[in-house]
Design a protein around this motif. Structure first.
Motif, PDB file in Angstrom:
ATOM      1  N   HIS A   1      -1.570 -72.324  59.585  1.00 38.01           N
ATOM      2  CA  HIS A   1      -1.105 -72.600  60.945  1.00 38.01           C
ATOM      3  C   HIS A   1       0.299 -73.203  60.955  1.00 38.01           C
ATOM      4  O   HIS A   1       0.808 -73.549  61.997  1.00 38.01           O
ATOM      5  CB  HIS A   1      -2.069 -73.560  61.643  1.00 38.01           C
ATOM      6  CG  HIS A   1      -3.352 -72.886  62.068  1.00 38.01           C
ATOM      7  ND1 HIS A   1      -4.231 -73.457  62.925  1.00 38.01           N
ATOM      8  CD2 HIS A   1      -3.876 -71.684  61.740  1.00 38.01           C
ATOM      9  CE1 HIS A   1      -5.266 -72.638  63.116  1.00 38.01           C
ATOM     10  NE2 HIS A   1      -5.073 -71.570  62.387  1.00 38.01           N
TER      11      HIS A   1
ATOM     12  N   GLU B   1      -3.518 -68.594  64.368  1.00 39.36           N
ATOM     13  CA  GLU B   1      -4.106 -69.401  65.441  1.00 39.36           C
ATOM     14  C   GLU B   1      -4.881 -68.519  66.420  1.00 39.36           C
ATOM     15  O   GLU B   1      -4.484 -67.366  66.654  1.00 39.36           O
ATOM     16  CB  GLU B   1      -2.969 -70.094  66.172  1.00 39.36           C
ATOM     17  CG  GLU B   1      -3.390 -71.302  66.972  1.00 39.36           C
ATOM     18  CD  GLU B   1      -2.171 -72.100  67.400  1.00 39.36           C
ATOM     19  OE1 GLU B   1      -2.052 -73.237  66.951  1.00 39.36           O
ATOM     20  OE2 GLU B   1      -1.341 -71.565  68.163  1.00 39.36           O
TER      21      GLU B   1
ATOM     22  N   LEU C   1      -5.545 -68.464  70.134  1.00 42.43           N
ATOM     23  CA  LEU C   1      -5.142 -69.071  71.410  1.00 42.43           C
ATOM     24  C   LEU C   1      -5.918 -68.424  72.546  1.00 42.43           C
ATOM     25  O   LEU C   1      -5.869 -67.202  72.715  1.00 42.43           O
ATOM     26  CB  LEU C   1      -3.641 -68.879  71.629  1.00 42.43           C
ATOM     27  CG  LEU C   1      -3.112 -69.364  72.987  1.00 42.43           C
ATOM     28  CD1 LEU C   1      -3.069 -70.883  73.052  1.00 42.43           C
ATOM     29  CD2 LEU C   1      -1.730 -68.794  73.271  1.00 42.43           C
TER      30      LEU C   1
ATOM     31  N   THR D   1     -13.478 -71.736  75.317  1.00 47.39           N
ATOM     32  CA  THR D   1     -13.187 -73.116  74.895  1.00 47.39           C
ATOM     33  C   THR D   1     -13.987 -73.499  73.654  1.00 47.39           C
ATOM     34  O   THR D   1     -13.588 -74.396  72.921  1.00 47.39           O
ATOM     35  CB  THR D   1     -13.478 -74.121  76.022  1.00 47.39           C
ATOM     36  OG1 THR D   1     -14.794 -73.866  76.526  1.00 47.39           O
ATOM     37  CG2 THR D   1     -12.473 -74.017  77.135  1.00 47.39           C
TER      38      THR D   1
ATOM     39  N   ASP E   1      -8.907 -72.030  68.987  1.00 46.50           N
ATOM     40  CA  ASP E   1      -8.299 -73.237  68.413  1.00 46.50           C
ATOM     41  C   ASP E   1      -7.548 -73.998  69.497  1.00 46.50           C
ATOM     42  O   ASP E   1      -7.614 -75.216  69.586  1.00 46.50           O
ATOM     43  CB  ASP E   1      -7.291 -72.858  67.312  1.00 46.50           C
ATOM     44  CG  ASP E   1      -7.955 -72.116  66.170  1.00 46.50           C
ATOM     45  OD1 ASP E   1      -9.089 -72.491  65.832  1.00 46.50           O
ATOM     46  OD2 ASP E   1      -7.351 -71.165  65.637  1.00 46.50           O
ATOM     47  N   ARG E   2      -6.802 -73.259  70.295  1.00 45.95           N
ATOM     48  CA  ARG E   2      -6.014 -73.901  71.351  1.00 45.95           C
ATOM     49  C   ARG E   2      -6.193 -73.142  72.654  1.00 45.95           C
ATOM     50  O   ARG E   2      -6.532 -71.962  72.674  1.00 45.95           O
ATOM     51  CB  ARG E   2      -4.533 -73.923  70.961  1.00 45.95           C
ATOM     52  CG  ARG E   2      -4.263 -74.933  69.846  1.00 45.95           C
ATOM     53  CD  ARG E   2      -2.839 -75.361  69.821  1.00 45.95           C
ATOM     54  NE  ARG E   2      -1.935 -74.246  69.678  1.00 45.95           N
ATOM     55  CZ  ARG E   2      -0.658 -74.292  70.032  1.00 45.95           C
ATOM     56  NH1 ARG E   2      -0.175 -75.393  70.578  1.00 45.95           N
ATOM     57  NH2 ARG E   2       0.129 -73.261  69.845  1.00 45.95           N
TER      58      ARG E   2
ATOM     59  N   HIS F   1      -1.467 -77.016  77.887  1.00 43.74           N
ATOM     60  CA  HIS F   1      -1.480 -76.282  76.637  1.00 43.74           C
ATOM     61  C   HIS F   1      -1.793 -77.280  75.533  1.00 43.74           C
ATOM     62  O   HIS F   1      -1.126 -78.300  75.395  1.00 43.74           O
ATOM     63  CB  HIS F   1      -0.095 -75.643  76.415  1.00 43.74           C
ATOM     64  CG  HIS F   1       0.030 -74.956  75.102  1.00 43.74           C
ATOM     65  ND1 HIS F   1       1.181 -74.977  74.362  1.00 43.74           N
ATOM     66  CD2 HIS F   1      -0.855 -74.230  74.400  1.00 43.74           C
ATOM     67  CE1 HIS F   1       0.992 -74.279  73.259  1.00 43.74           C
ATOM     68  NE2 HIS F   1      -0.236 -73.822  73.261  1.00 43.74           N
ATOM     69  N   GLY F   2      -2.850 -77.044  74.794  1.00 40.75           N
ATOM     70  CA  GLY F   2      -3.203 -77.985  73.734  1.00 40.75           C
ATOM     71  C   GLY F   2      -4.427 -77.526  72.969  1.00 40.75           C
ATOM     72  O   GLY F   2      -4.919 -76.404  73.141  1.00 40.75           O
ATOM     73  N   ARG F   3      -4.909 -78.430  72.111  1.00 40.36           N
ATOM     74  CA  ARG F   3      -6.084 -78.086  71.313  1.00 40.36           C
ATOM     75  C   ARG F   3      -7.304 -77.967  72.224  1.00 40.36           C
ATOM     76  O   ARG F   3      -7.428 -78.701  73.210  1.00 40.36           O
ATOM     77  CB  ARG F   3      -6.326 -79.156  70.251  1.00 40.36           C
ATOM     78  CG  ARG F   3      -5.280 -79.105  69.143  1.00 40.36           C
ATOM     79  CD  ARG F   3      -5.562 -80.116  68.083  1.00 40.36           C
ATOM     80  NE  ARG F   3      -5.553 -81.477  68.642  1.00 40.36           N
ATOM     81  CZ  ARG F   3      -5.738 -82.563  67.915  1.00 40.36           C
ATOM     82  NH1 ARG F   3      -5.975 -82.463  66.631  1.00 40.36           N
ATOM     83  NH2 ARG F   3      -5.706 -83.761  68.467  1.00 40.36           N
ATOM     84  N   ALA F   4      -8.212 -77.073  71.841  1.00 35.88           N
ATOM     85  CA  ALA F   4      -9.371 -76.808  72.704  1.00 35.88           C
ATOM     86  C   ALA F   4     -10.197 -78.071  72.921  1.00 35.88           C
ATOM     87  O   ALA F   4     -10.701 -78.326  74.019  1.00 35.88           O
ATOM     88  CB  ALA F   4     -10.236 -75.710  72.081  1.00 35.88           C
TER      89      ALA F   4
ATOM     90  N   ASP G   1      -9.191 -81.004  73.139  1.00 37.19           N
ATOM     91  CA  ASP G   1      -8.489 -81.964  74.000  1.00 37.19           C
ATOM     92  C   ASP G   1      -8.366 -81.456  75.430  1.00 37.19           C
ATOM     93  O   ASP G   1      -7.595 -82.014  76.225  1.00 37.19           O
ATOM     94  CB  ASP G   1      -7.070 -82.227  73.456  1.00 37.19           C
ATOM     95  CG  ASP G   1      -7.099 -82.824  72.076  1.00 37.19           C
ATOM     96  OD1 ASP G   1      -8.111 -83.488  71.755  1.00 37.19           O
ATOM     97  OD2 ASP G   1      -6.135 -82.623  71.310  1.00 37.19           O
ATOM     98  N   LEU G   2      -9.075 -80.402  75.737  1.00 34.84           N
ATOM     99  CA  LEU G   2      -8.927 -79.793  77.063  1.00 34.84           C
ATOM    100  C   LEU G   2      -9.183 -80.823  78.166  1.00 34.84           C
ATOM    101  O   LEU G   2     -10.210 -81.498  78.179  1.00 34.84           O
ATOM    102  CB  LEU G   2      -9.914 -78.620  77.206  1.00 34.84           C
ATOM    103  CG  LEU G   2      -9.817 -77.824  78.496  1.00 34.84           C
ATOM    104  CD1 LEU G   2      -8.472 -77.131  78.600  1.00 34.84           C
ATOM    105  CD2 LEU G   2     -10.926 -76.781  78.556  1.00 34.84           C
TER     106      LEU G   2
END
Lengths: 302, 255
Positions: free
Chosen positions: B4, B35, B37, B203, B207-208, B219-222, B224-225
């Motif tokens: 990554h 990644e 996405l 989700t 990964d993101r 936009h971020g890590r899954a 941290d949604l």
């Protein structure tokens, strides 16, 4: 009449050769016309070519038969119509764009032919053509066009295949579909211009649509489709010329009727296969592997 | 080096206009190699347009899209569209449609016919369609057609794979299998950008996550949604259905 009989008369031999060459060109182009749903555009270009032929025959180089210059002018005119269709397609519905361009070019052709006292007789010749009047010039041009079309197909085979499936996906895969569309229209324009004296503009569209439609009914792979389309087209040309020679039917309509008979046979075969066998089976499609047996066979002991 | 670590796509201040309307505005996004996405957003939010812009199929008004910045070789991109514009009488078989994807428009050396056939067979098996290879494409179900298009995209040995709602019309088991395959592709180093409306599925597998509604809302890590950001992304959609105060619990389900 046997082949020797054809060869005895020069005009019959020329007619046969011209018919076969035209059939090969149309057989090669037809699958793409049908798969890309350009049948109406092909028909429109055939009609529009009257405008081009009128300009070439009457205005640029008047004469009893079209010369190389007349053909070239007619081709340029028809290419302009093809470009006009491509341009208008961005602003109108595609069938409307074809309709607008072809009726205008058709009307121009009739107006020119009528105004220069080349009215009904000449117009009839352009509309229906005559295979028996094929000259070495037309045969030479058809021969060159056959080689050129075959070469184009070999070079653009993969792109054409992707384009027939889905235009956007083909673009995403790097295929220039715009270039292919323009190129195909130019080849169709060249074919209809040269073929006008042979089968006439009215029957030209049939030769660009029927062989590909038969191939689509029977084939499951692209190369078999093109091979079948070309084979059927050549077969219909030979059968049509033979029938014409034995009867009073002109060669053009005889060829088209033979191709239509082949379409009916292909359709009947497809429907019979669906009725009596696997509904998804095609005559020339590779068959899926048979499903594995649910349990291993018990070995047979003597 | 971790797979990554390498940036495969860099989008800067992307704006797209179509038919005089602004469809996408000021999008900044970075995607790394391998990644997965997930791209979520309401209908009309510009997700498909974003994918088409990444493929170069629509012109960009402003901004820049850079694939594999710093590398000489442009990446091979596989695309699985939402649907194909194929006539119901399209005659070619599933195998023929798959092999159309092996276009010479790639940058690799030409592949032998037998090697290509072997790879095509392996891919048909991988997407579970080896027994449908001889059927006409139009006789496959919607889910099978999408799996075949995925195989077609993979036949190009892509570095990145763009998928537009491939789980539409696919049963739950099929969705799980598809996502497992996409995760496996990530392990193999293929970058996956997936557009989907199936929030719980995407989700849990991606990964993101990127929340897109004309602009990039989050936009971020899954893991941290942010439920609030998701609600903002779908605000218009929720208002359309008369939901003005969505419960947090609904959004939390995504996690």
């Amino acid at each position: 009449m046997s082949l020797d009989g054809f060869m005895e008369y020069g005009f019959l031999a020329r007619a046969l050769l011209a018919g076969i060459l035209l059939a090969i060109v149309c057989g090669l182009l037809s699958p793409w016309v049908v798969l890309r749903r350009l049948s109406f555009a092909a028909d429109g270009l055939a009609h529009a070519s009257i405008g081009g032929l009128a300009v070439g025959l009457v205005l640029v180089q008047p004469g009893a038969s079209p010369s190389l210059v007349s053909y070239f002018v007619a081709y340029l005119f028809t290419c302009l119509v093809a470009l006009g269709i491509a341009f208008l397609t961005r602003h109108l519905q595609s069938d409307a764009a074809v309709g607008v361009c072809y009726v205008s070019a058709f009307a121009l052709g009739i107006a020119i032919l009528s105004s220069r006292n080349r009215g009904i007789g000449h117009l009839e010749h352009v509309l229906f053509g005559s295979l028996l009047t094929a000259r070495p010039l037309e045969i030479l041009m058809l021969g060159m066009l056959t080689v050129f079309v075959a070469l184009c197909l070999v070079l653009e085979w993969e792109g054409l295949g992707a384009w027939t499936f889905d235009e956007e996906l083909a673009q995403a895969e790097g295929v220039s579909t715009h270039r292919l569309r323009i190129g195909l229209m130019m080849l169709i324009a060249a074919t209809v211009i040269i073929a006008t004296r042979i089968v006439g503009v009215l029957l030209m569209a049939a030769l660009l649509i029927l062989p590909g439609s038969i191939g689509c009914l029977l084939a499951g792979r692209l190369w078999t489709l093109v091979a079948m389309s070309t084979g059927v087209s050549v077969g219909a040309a030979i059968a049509g010329i033979t029938v014409s020679n034995q009867t009073d039917i002109p060669p053009g309509p005889a060829i088209v009727l033979c191709a239509f008979a082949a379409l009916l046979v292909a359709l009947a075969s497809t429907l019979l296969l669906r009725h009596f066998g696997n509904s998804t089976r095609r005559l020339c499609a590779p068959q899926p592997p048979s499903p594995p047996s649910p349990c291993p066979k018990t070995p047979e002991y003597p | 080096m971790h797979q990554h670590d390498c940036i495969v796509l860099n989008v800067t201040d992307l704006t797209v206009h179509l038919g005089g309307r602004e469809i996408l505005s000021g999008i900044d996004l970075t995607v790394r190699s391998g990644e997965f996405l997930g791209l979520i957003g309401p209908n009309g939010g510009g997700k498909t347009t974003f994918l088409r812009a990444l493929l170069g199929l629509v012109p960009t008004a402003t901004g820049q899209i850079t694939w594999s910045p710093g590398e000489c070789r442009p990446p091979r991109i596989g695309y699985v569209p939402q649907k194909t514009v194929t006539d119901t009488t399209y005659p070619l078989t599933a195998r023929a449609v798959l092999l159309q994807g092996a276009s010479r428009y790639g940058d690799g050396p030409p592949e032998g016919r037998h090697a290509l056939q072997d790879r095509a067979n392996a891919l048909m098996e991988r997407v579970g369609l080896d027994r449908q290879a001889g059927l006409p494409f139009v006789h496959l179900s919607g889910g099978q057609q999408r799996r075949l298009l995925l195989a077609r995209a993979l036949l190009r040995t892509p570095d990145a794979l763009l998928l537009d709602e491939p789980t539409n019309g696919v049963d739950v088991e099929g969705q799980e299998q598809l996502c497992a395959l996409l995760q496996q592709l990530g392990v193999e180093g293929i970058t996956v950008i997936l557009v989907s409306h199936d929030l719980p599925l995407i989700t849990s597998k991606a990964d993101r996550i990127a929340c897109l509604n004309r602009t990039l809302h989050w936009h971020g890590r899954a893991r941290d949604l942010d439920p609030t950001k998701v609600r903002n992304t779908f605000a218009n959609e929720l208002r359309r259905y008369g939901i003005t105060q969505p419960k947090d619990s609904c959004a939390e389900e995504f996690q």
